[in-house]
Design a protein around this motif. Sequence first.
Motif, PDB file in Angstrom:
ATOM      1  N   GLY A   1      23.153   6.289  15.173  1.00  0.00           N
ATOM      2  CA  GLY A   1      22.293   6.096  14.011  1.00  0.00           C
ATOM      3  C   GLY A   1      22.916   6.515  12.701  1.00  0.00           C
ATOM      4  O   GLY A   1      22.210   6.682  11.695  1.00  0.00           O
ATOM      5  N   PHE A   2      24.247   6.673  12.664  1.00  0.00           N
ATOM      6  CA  PHE A   2      24.919   7.111  11.436  1.00  0.00           C
ATOM      7  C   PHE A   2      25.133   5.965  10.450  1.00  0.00           C
ATOM      8  O   PHE A   2      25.358   6.197   9.266  1.00  0.00           O
ATOM      9  N   VAL A   3      25.130   4.734  10.955  1.00  0.00           N
ATOM     10  CA  VAL A   3      25.443   3.580  10.119  1.00  0.00           C
ATOM     11  C   VAL A   3      24.143   2.918   9.682  1.00  0.00           C
ATOM     12  O   VAL A   3      23.330   2.521  10.511  1.00  0.00           O
ATOM     13  N   ARG A   4      23.958   2.835   8.383  1.00  0.00           N
ATOM     14  CA  ARG A   4      22.713   2.322   7.825  1.00  0.00           C
ATOM     15  C   ARG A   4      22.910   0.911   7.313  1.00  0.00           C
ATOM     16  O   ARG A   4      23.896   0.605   6.652  1.00  0.00           O
ATOM     17  N   LYS A   5      21.974   0.051   7.612  1.00  0.00           N
ATOM     18  CA  LYS A   5      22.015  -1.328   7.123  1.00  0.00           C
ATOM     19  C   LYS A   5      21.779  -1.341   5.616  1.00  0.00           C
ATOM     20  O   LYS A   5      20.830  -0.721   5.118  1.00  0.00           O
ATOM     21  N   GLY A   6      22.648  -2.025   4.878  1.00  0.00           N
ATOM     22  CA  GLY A   6      22.507  -2.095   3.431  1.00  0.00           C
ATOM     23  C   GLY A   6      21.658  -3.278   3.010  1.00  0.00           C
ATOM     24  O   GLY A   6      20.988  -3.917   3.824  1.00  0.00           O
ATOM     25  N   TYR A   7      21.697  -3.585   1.724  1.00  0.00           N
ATOM     26  CA  TYR A   7      20.898  -4.676   1.181  1.00  0.00           C
ATOM     27  C   TYR A   7      21.618  -6.015   1.292  1.00  0.00           C
ATOM     28  O   TYR A   7      21.012  -7.065   1.150  1.00  0.00           O
TER      29      TYR A   7
ATOM     30  N   THR B   1      24.571  -8.746   3.276  1.00  0.00           N
ATOM     31  CA  THR B   1      24.597  -9.469   4.545  1.00  0.00           C
ATOM     32  C   THR B   1      25.554  -8.851   5.557  1.00  0.00           C
ATOM     33  O   THR B   1      25.698  -9.365   6.662  1.00  0.00           O
ATOM     34  N   SER B   2      26.211  -7.767   5.201  1.00  0.00           N
ATOM     35  CA  SER B   2      27.186  -7.149   6.103  1.00  0.00           C
ATOM     36  C   SER B   2      26.508  -6.633   7.365  1.00  0.00           C
ATOM     37  O   SER B   2      25.402  -6.077   7.321  1.00  0.00           O
ATOM     38  N   SER B   3      27.192  -6.811   8.499  1.00  0.00           N
ATOM     39  CA  SER B   3      26.676  -6.300   9.770  1.00  0.00           C
ATOM     40  C   SER B   3      26.905  -4.798   9.847  1.00  0.00           C
ATOM     41  O   SER B   3      27.666  -4.218   9.050  1.00  0.00           O
ATOM     42  N   LEU B   4      26.256  -4.147  10.815  1.00  0.00           N
ATOM     43  CA  LEU B   4      26.466  -2.710  11.018  1.00  0.00           C
ATOM     44  C   LEU B   4      27.929  -2.418  11.300  1.00  0.00           C
ATOM     45  O   LEU B   4      28.477  -1.409  10.843  1.00  0.00           O
ATOM     46  N   GLU B   5      28.584  -3.298  12.072  1.00  0.00           N
ATOM     47  CA  GLU B   5      29.998  -3.096  12.402  1.00  0.00           C
ATOM     48  C   GLU B   5      30.879  -3.186  11.159  1.00  0.00           C
ATOM     49  O   GLU B   5      31.832  -2.420  11.006  1.00  0.00           O
ATOM     50  N   GLU B   6      30.564  -4.116  10.271  1.00  0.00           N
ATOM     51  CA  GLU B   6      31.345  -4.245   9.033  1.00  0.00           C
ATOM     52  C   GLU B   6      31.141  -3.032   8.136  1.00  0.00           C
ATOM     53  O   GLU B   6      32.094  -2.563   7.485  1.00  0.00           O
ATOM     54  N   ILE B   7      29.916  -2.523   8.101  1.00  0.00           N
ATOM     55  CA  ILE B   7      29.651  -1.307   7.320  1.00  0.00           C
ATOM     56  C   ILE B   7      30.402  -0.126   7.928  1.00  0.00           C
ATOM     57  O   ILE B   7      31.025   0.668   7.200  1.00  0.00           O
ATOM     58  N   ALA B   8      30.375   0.000   9.264  1.00  0.00           N
ATOM     59  CA  ALA B   8      31.095   1.085   9.939  1.00  0.00           C
ATOM     60  C   ALA B   8      32.594   0.983   9.685  1.00  0.00           C
ATOM     61  O   ALA B   8      33.285   1.997   9.545  1.00  0.00           O
ATOM     62  N   ASP B   9      33.100  -0.239   9.616  1.00  0.00           N
ATOM     63  CA  ASP B   9      34.515  -0.449   9.317  1.00  0.00           C
ATOM     64  C   ASP B   9      34.861   0.077   7.933  1.00  0.00           C
ATOM     65  O   ASP B   9      35.919   0.694   7.730  1.00  0.00           O
ATOM     66  N   GLU B  10      33.960  -0.127   6.982  1.00  0.00           N
ATOM     67  CA  GLU B  10      34.168   0.410   5.638  1.00  0.00           C
ATOM     68  C   GLU B  10      34.136   1.941   5.650  1.00  0.00           C
ATOM     69  O   GLU B  10      34.873   2.593   4.903  1.00  0.00           O
TER      70      GLU B  10
ATOM     71  N   HIS C   1      26.194   9.667   3.580  1.00  0.00           N
ATOM     72  CA  HIS C   1      26.226   8.824   4.773  1.00  0.00           C
ATOM     73  C   HIS C   1      27.494   9.006   5.590  1.00  0.00           C
ATOM     74  O   HIS C   1      27.548   8.583   6.753  1.00  0.00           O
ATOM     75  N   LEU C   2      28.528   9.639   5.020  1.00  0.00           N
ATOM     76  CA  LEU C   2      29.791   9.806   5.753  1.00  0.00           C
ATOM     77  C   LEU C   2      29.918  11.161   6.442  1.00  0.00           C
ATOM     78  O   LEU C   2      30.809  11.348   7.268  1.00  0.00           O
TER      79      LEU C   2
END
Length: 893
Positions: A435-441, A443-452, A405-406
Amino acid sequence: MAEAAISFLLDSLAQLAVHYSKLIASTKSEVENLEKVLETMKSVLEENVSKTYKRKDFKTWEKQIREVVYEIEDVFDEWAIQAANDSSSRLKLWVSRVDLADEVQRIRKKADPVFDQATRYFTTLPMSDVADEQSRNVNRIRQIEPMVDKQIVGFEDAIDELIRDLKMESSEVEVISIVGMPGLGKTTVASKIYGDRTIDFEFTKRIWINVSEVWTRKDIYLSILKEFTGDDMSSESEISLAKKVTEKLDQVKFLLVADDVWTVSAWEDIKVSLPMNKGSCKVLITSRDDQVAYNANPRREPHRLRFLDDEESWKLLQMEVYGGEGKWPKEWEGIGKKIAEDCGGLPLALVVVGGILLSKISTPDATINAWEKVSGSVVEYTMAHDKERSMEKIIALSYEKLPYHLRDCFLYLGVFPEDFEINTWNLKCLWIAEGFVRKGYGTSSLEEIADEYIKELINRNLVMVGKKNALGEAKTCLVHDMIREFCKKEGHELNFAQEMKWVIRHGNFDPQVSEIRKFRRVCIHSFILEFFNEKPVGPHTRSFLCYSKQGINEPLESISPFFKAFPLLRVFGGNTVKISMFPKELLKLIHLRYLSLAGGDKFKVLPENIGKLWNLQTLVITTSSRTFEIKADILAMERLRHLKTTGAIILTKDKKGAPNKNLQTLSRLSTSSCKDEVLSKAPNIKVLGIHGDLETLLNNVNLRKLGCLTKLKLIYYGGDTDAMSKLPEPIFFPLNMRMLSLSATKLDWCNMRILSMLLTLEVLKLQEHAFKGEEWDDNGDGFHRLHSLQIERSDLVTWTISETSFRSLGSLVLKNCEKLNAIPVELAKTLHTLEIERVTKSVVHSAYNIKNEKEKNPEKQSIAGGKFKLIIAPGDLKYVLITLHTLFTKMMF
């Protein structure tokens, strides 16, 4: 990679099925069958990622899969545009249904054989097929055994500091880590330390193991044991070997150097065999990943190798080409220094370039001609002419070690200009739009996932932190030129992205503008006017990014044809191109997810039809106009996540329909439009900026109900007076607000009592005379969670605080406080960063008093830990010598 392209396509199909449900109904079975095929291919790619990299074969198949996916994507996106244009005609809509069914069947005939063959190829690959081969190749480049006699340039201070740390007494085995990006010299530094005579004297046993990307516990234990015995123990079990390692190490005072530790699990495999309770023994780790260092020793910050400065780079280049300093021909010195500087302080790059320059030495004329070619574009030339591909292989190992995913996120860094400071908020929005950032299982938002994602690339030392925000998070990031060049090269091979570069000596672009029609993502950072004059056409292009240092004013009639020629755009980032009004041709680009536009003071209106862009997620408007009118019901655009403008937003359309639960950023909103009925349409807003007559706003709107709001910026303008009379009581402010900025409010300092009672406030910025008056006496017991305080442009003279306030303040920034007489000494106990600019001599003096207090009492460094950092702007350095002289005089007498 290809898996990301498939995931994005599946998401797009799901969205089209909702938006055009009636039209797709008749072809539902064909679409569903296609989705099943795509899901299967996606699973195959995910399952076989650890096997990959017989690189040429794999990349060939991946490119073929990607191209097929792109073609499928084109079919549906072109059909969606046709459906949108034909929505008023029943006959045309019926034809659209038939066309889509035919196209899906056609593309299946093309896709199925490719997917079937690729699946057979992947399933026959052995585990870690290439990892072994790649590791062997790179180990030929890297030092498997320490090269203690190698000359060091630039790291003498780091080596001395690390040797001191290794010699310090400890009650148990202590782990010290060296981290840094690929090619920075971690192994070289560790080698020099390993071979140091004082280290040899200090430790009765020194052991060097090369862990590398591919390791086994057994190999690690055997590598350690061979330093104690020549016996062949390869037939023994891992448990037996680990026990023997522990026994042997427990008998000596040892230094274990674990070079090139890639993962936390690799360190854990080493750790289980170490007698960790044995005092004064040390482990020195080199790693590309910060997480390895923090896991190995959470109590000690890893030692981060710095880049070489220009002088050190020049010295190392001379040594690589001529064997030492002073031998470089004087007439070639200018070109040599330029080449050294362009290597960006990366030792491996200097070594590789030095080898290339050495191979070019012949007659004087031929040599200088060859070297001038190198100096024209050092990074590109190095990557292209390095026969051993040393630099490329080193970076490729880090790239291939990235989770699936990275990888696209990493390659995307190549679309930005050289030495460009990338805004991380903007980068996250772009990644999400692509479309690089995938929603996980969770409650994190797409922005929080992208931040990680960003944090992970930083931890792996592939991305460098530029500026930090007030919370200590990366606000901007940078990419070394060598890594950027790798991303560009890899991206070109995969048809992932293409940079358009103007070749001055040829007077045209490389590649030619006519080739754009086959590129998926296009970026251009210079000669923008020439580019538009060639009337580019990109029927398949999804992203266009332009980050030129010089903006151009482009008339509407010139920019409009561009949007017609790029009908499938998803991303348009064109702040370099200044427009006078919103181009109506943009309204046909229904696939746009990210749109960034810029203009002068005439660019002040967004048309009502902007709602046609139903995919839009991020809209950024930069305008010289003080206000910006939006005629559309922008809050009804349910996929919109971020709306940012430099002008105060005036909403003129009635707000109807359901709330937009996706909207997170709304800045700047005019006070005339900041009403309860507007805010109720954005219940999950996290960032809100308000500009205008705040006095009126605060009497009519309660922000308390915005439970998700964490960042609020209030800018005062246009009221009956030039100042606010007071702040509302704490009950007015958002319940979970962490950051508050006030600008031009000119409040009396007594209003700080209100802010001191905000229990969640961590960052407070007071800008452009947010408060007026000469005295701030904070004698209360507030600001308990405040981590960062910035005061910018203030007439404050006297500032006093109580012992019990500001208990957590770690960062203080004072700018343009030209009357302030001192910094409260009570702040010294918690501060770890103090930045001053355009302040009085007495403030500089008090800043040095705090610094000296910190240095004399290390236990007072700060609650947050780490060394105290004092930053003084160049204009205030005139006071430093006076201050130092005063302090020295006091010490003498």
